[in-house]
Design a protein around this motif. Structure first.
Motif, PDB file in Angstrom:
ATOM      1  N   TYR A 166      -2.903   4.675   0.645  1.00  0.00           N
ATOM      2  CA  TYR A 166      -2.709   5.850   1.488  1.00  0.00           C
ATOM      3  C   TYR A 166      -3.030   5.484   2.932  1.00  0.00           C
ATOM      4  O   TYR A 166      -3.784   4.551   3.211  1.00  0.00           O
ATOM      5  CB  TYR A 166      -3.586   7.019   1.013  1.00  0.00           C
ATOM      6  CG  TYR A 166      -4.957   7.047   1.628  1.00  0.00           C
ATOM      7  CD1 TYR A 166      -5.203   7.757   2.805  1.00  0.00           C
ATOM      8  CD2 TYR A 166      -6.016   6.360   1.053  1.00  0.00           C
ATOM      9  CE1 TYR A 166      -6.459   7.773   3.387  1.00  0.00           C
ATOM     10  CE2 TYR A 166      -7.273   6.370   1.627  1.00  0.00           C
ATOM     11  CZ  TYR A 166      -7.487   7.083   2.802  1.00  0.00           C
ATOM     12  OH  TYR A 166      -8.727   7.079   3.376  1.00  0.00           O
ATOM     13  N   THR A 168      -2.931   7.352   7.239  1.00  0.00           N
ATOM     14  CA  THR A 168      -2.720   8.534   8.078  1.00  0.00           C
ATOM     15  C   THR A 168      -2.470   8.096   9.509  1.00  0.00           C
ATOM     16  O   THR A 168      -2.992   7.071   9.956  1.00  0.00           O
ATOM     17  CB  THR A 168      -3.929   9.483   8.006  1.00  0.00           C
ATOM     18  OG1 THR A 168      -3.671  10.648   8.780  1.00  0.00           O
ATOM     19  CG2 THR A 168      -5.177   8.812   8.531  1.00  0.00           C
ATOM     20  N   SER A 181       0.152  12.305   6.987  1.00  0.00           N
ATOM     21  CA  SER A 181      -0.422  11.597   5.841  1.00  0.00           C
ATOM     22  C   SER A 181       0.701  10.987   5.013  1.00  0.00           C
ATOM     23  O   SER A 181       1.799  11.540   4.927  1.00  0.00           O
ATOM     24  CB  SER A 181      -1.228  12.554   4.954  1.00  0.00           C
ATOM     25  OG  SER A 181      -2.279  13.146   5.680  1.00  0.00           O
ATOM     26  N   SER A 196       5.344  11.629   2.351  1.00  0.00           N
ATOM     27  CA  SER A 196       5.057  11.592   3.775  1.00  0.00           C
ATOM     28  C   SER A 196       5.059  13.040   4.246  1.00  0.00           C
ATOM     29  O   SER A 196       6.065  13.736   4.107  1.00  0.00           O
ATOM     30  CB  SER A 196       6.118  10.786   4.524  1.00  0.00           C
ATOM     31  OG  SER A 196       5.896  10.845   5.925  1.00  0.00           O
ATOM     32  N   GLN A 199      -0.035  17.109   8.074  1.00  0.00           N
ATOM     33  CA  GLN A 199      -1.164  17.882   7.587  1.00  0.00           C
ATOM     34  C   GLN A 199      -1.091  19.324   8.084  1.00  0.00           C
ATOM     35  O   GLN A 199      -0.502  19.604   9.122  1.00  0.00           O
ATOM     36  CB  GLN A 199      -2.482  17.227   8.010  1.00  0.00           C
ATOM     37  CG  GLN A 199      -2.708  15.879   7.351  1.00  0.00           C
ATOM     38  CD  GLN A 199      -4.033  15.240   7.732  1.00  0.00           C
ATOM     39  OE1 GLN A 199      -4.799  15.776   8.527  1.00  0.00           O
ATOM     40  NE2 GLN A 199      -4.300  14.071   7.157  1.00  0.00           N
ATOM     41  N   SER A 209      -8.859  13.255   9.481  1.00  0.00           N
ATOM     42  CA  SER A 209      -7.493  13.123   8.967  1.00  0.00           C
ATOM     43  C   SER A 209      -7.432  12.104   7.838  1.00  0.00           C
ATOM     44  O   SER A 209      -6.687  12.281   6.860  1.00  0.00           O
ATOM     45  CB  SER A 209      -6.533  12.724  10.095  1.00  0.00           C
ATOM     46  OG  SER A 209      -6.823  11.431  10.592  1.00  0.00           O
ATOM     47  N   GLU A 210      -8.233  11.036   7.924  1.00  0.00           N
ATOM     48  CA  GLU A 210      -8.279  10.030   6.861  1.00  0.00           C
ATOM     49  C   GLU A 210      -8.761  10.657   5.556  1.00  0.00           C
ATOM     50  O   GLU A 210      -8.205  10.408   4.488  1.00  0.00           O
ATOM     51  CB  GLU A 210      -9.208   8.875   7.258  1.00  0.00           C
ATOM     52  CG  GLU A 210      -8.661   7.932   8.301  1.00  0.00           C
ATOM     53  CD  GLU A 210      -7.720   6.891   7.719  1.00  0.00           C
ATOM     54  OE1 GLU A 210      -7.610   6.807   6.486  1.00  0.00           O
ATOM     55  OE2 GLU A 210      -7.083   6.170   8.513  1.00  0.00           O
ATOM     56  N   ARG A 212      -8.716  13.831   4.669  1.00  0.00           N
ATOM     57  CA  ARG A 212      -7.737  14.783   4.143  1.00  0.00           C
ATOM     58  C   ARG A 212      -6.647  14.033   3.370  1.00  0.00           C
ATOM     59  O   ARG A 212      -6.238  14.441   2.290  1.00  0.00           O
ATOM     60  CB  ARG A 212      -7.125  15.585   5.287  1.00  0.00           C
ATOM     61  CG  ARG A 212      -8.049  16.672   5.808  1.00  0.00           C
ATOM     62  CD  ARG A 212      -7.270  17.748   6.536  1.00  0.00           C
ATOM     63  NE  ARG A 212      -8.161  18.850   6.829  1.00  0.00           N
ATOM     64  CZ  ARG A 212      -8.466  19.274   8.052  1.00  0.00           C
ATOM     65  NH1 ARG A 212      -7.947  18.672   9.103  1.00  0.00           N
ATOM     66  NH2 ARG A 212      -9.287  20.293   8.250  1.00  0.00           N
ATOM     67  N   ALA A 213      -6.184  12.921   3.940  1.00  0.00           N
ATOM     68  CA  ALA A 213      -5.158  12.127   3.261  1.00  0.00           C
ATOM     69  C   ALA A 213      -5.695  11.545   1.964  1.00  0.00           C
ATOM     70  O   ALA A 213      -4.999  11.511   0.938  1.00  0.00           O
ATOM     71  CB  ALA A 213      -4.678  11.006   4.185  1.00  0.00           C
ATOM     72  N   TYR A 243      -7.183   1.511   1.103  1.00  0.00           N
ATOM     73  CA  TYR A 243      -7.054   2.108   2.428  1.00  0.00           C
ATOM     74  C   TYR A 243      -7.645   1.164   3.469  1.00  0.00           C
ATOM     75  O   TYR A 243      -8.404   0.255   3.144  1.00  0.00           O
ATOM     76  CB  TYR A 243      -7.730   3.480   2.487  1.00  0.00           C
ATOM     77  CG  TYR A 243      -9.161   3.510   2.011  1.00  0.00           C
ATOM     78  CD1 TYR A 243     -10.217   3.457   2.903  1.00  0.00           C
ATOM     79  CD2 TYR A 243      -9.463   3.607   0.648  1.00  0.00           C
ATOM     80  CE1 TYR A 243     -11.530   3.493   2.476  1.00  0.00           C
ATOM     81  CE2 TYR A 243     -10.775   3.653   0.211  1.00  0.00           C
ATOM     82  CZ  TYR A 243     -11.804   3.594   1.132  1.00  0.00           C
ATOM     83  OH  TYR A 243     -13.106   3.629   0.703  1.00  0.00           O
ATOM     84  N   THR A 296       3.854   6.815   7.274  1.00  0.00           N
ATOM     85  CA  THR A 296       3.159   7.511   8.339  1.00  0.00           C
ATOM     86  C   THR A 296       3.683   7.195   9.739  1.00  0.00           C
ATOM     87  O   THR A 296       3.338   7.879  10.689  1.00  0.00           O
ATOM     88  CB  THR A 296       1.654   7.176   8.318  1.00  0.00           C
ATOM     89  OG1 THR A 296       1.477   5.771   8.497  1.00  0.00           O
ATOM     90  CG2 THR A 296       1.018   7.609   7.002  1.00  0.00           C
TER      91      THR A 296
END
Length: 302
Positions: A166, A168, A181, A196, A199, A209-210, A212-213, A243, A296
């Motif tokens: 994953y 972002t 994301s 893809s 958010q 943001s990381e 959430r992804a 990641y 992304t």
């Protein structure tokens, strides 16, 4: 009512399949078209190694319809540093043409994961498309022309283990400053799920943001494992989650929270819970090995 039996059921028991066919024949008037080969633009080919899915005929028909069948192929679906906004460029003379084209490109993402980000980006301007948006859509078509028969291959023999990446892109949207994301999930060596998506809210930091992804892909993994159970398959190994954010790695293993991470506390608890339960196992990978970058941002040819 003609149909292909491959669409309706899967079984290794030939007798069970024949009984089911007879049951349908008694209840409905139908015609068995045999092994699935073509369905709604999706072409299916089988061999001893696995299953191949592509949309070659659909792609060529779309290129012919738009008038790009003789055009020069593009080597990437979208310019790497292209910027798109609601306020850049002149209005498209026929917005309906743009909307139809994006709708057909969305259908092509079924077997073309590498155009997923580009199509997702352009689909955000359906209400009032600009000329640069239409030109970018035509570039995607030229990229498809490079290899119209490209698609997915699902291996017949593969390890029953989920592996996911994953990523972002923080504050990537010029109009809303929301992050994008993206993730991709493999079952063994076969790509089975990808996304893809922008958010829903604005993240004030890249860490937010990381996470959430990360929560999104973790939810998808949990759902896939529950789906396997309905098929009678047990996924006994922890799913690998790769990641490239060292900050996310630290927050995953650090049980303490402070003022700057309270707003992502729910996502942190959710992810940590799945790690402690042995459902997922997180790994850090260098940026150059991050496959989810495709979902992304627009990448260069290299």
């Amino acid at each position: 009512m003609p149909f292909s039996m491959g669409i309706w059921m899967k079984s290794n028991d030939v007798d069970a399949i024949n009984i089911f066919k007879q049951f349908l024949d008694n209840k409905f008037k139908h015609k068995d078209l045999g092994t699935l080969k073509y369905f709604l633009g999706l072409e299916v080919a089988r061999n001893t190694k696995g299953l191949s899915l592509c949309q070659r005929k659909y792609t060529l028909e779309l290129l012919s319809e738009i008038g790009l069948l003789a055009s020069k192929p593009a080597n990437i679906p979208m310019e790497q540093f292209a910027k798109f906004s609601n306020s850049i460029g002149e209005d498209v003379p026929d917005p309906a043409l743009y909307r139809r084209l994006i709708g057909k490109l969305l259908y092509l993402t079924l077997t073309w994961p590498n155009i997923c980000y580009a199509v997702h980006k352009l689909s955000q301007f359906m209400a009032a498309p600009k000329v640069p948006h239409l030109q970018a859509a035509y570039r995607i078509l030229k990229y498809l022309k490079r290899s119209p028969g490209q698609g997915l291959f699902l291996f017949a023999e593969s390890e029953l283990k989920l592996k996911s990446n994953y990523d972002t892109n923080w504050a990537a949207c010029l109009d809303t400053r929301r992050s994008v994301s993206g993730f991709c999930i493999f079952l063994g060596d076969s790509l089975i799920s990808w996304k893809s998506k922008k958010q829903h809210v604005v993240s004030r930091s890249s860490t937010k943001s990381e996470y959430r992804a990360m929560a999104i892909v973790t939810s998808e993994i949990v759902w896939l494992i529950s789906l396997f159970k309905t098929f009678g398959l047990e996924h006994n190994q922890a799913a690998s989650l790769y990641y490239d954010s060292k900050v996310a790695l630290y927050t995953t293993t650090n049980p303490a929270y402070h003022e700057r991470t309270k707003h992502i506390e729910v996502d942190c608890h959710f992810i940590r819970e799945k790690i402690q339960a042995g459902i997922i196992k997180a790994f850090h990978v260098p940026l150059r090995h991050q496959v989810a970058d495709f979902f992304t941002k627009a990448l260069g040819h290299k």
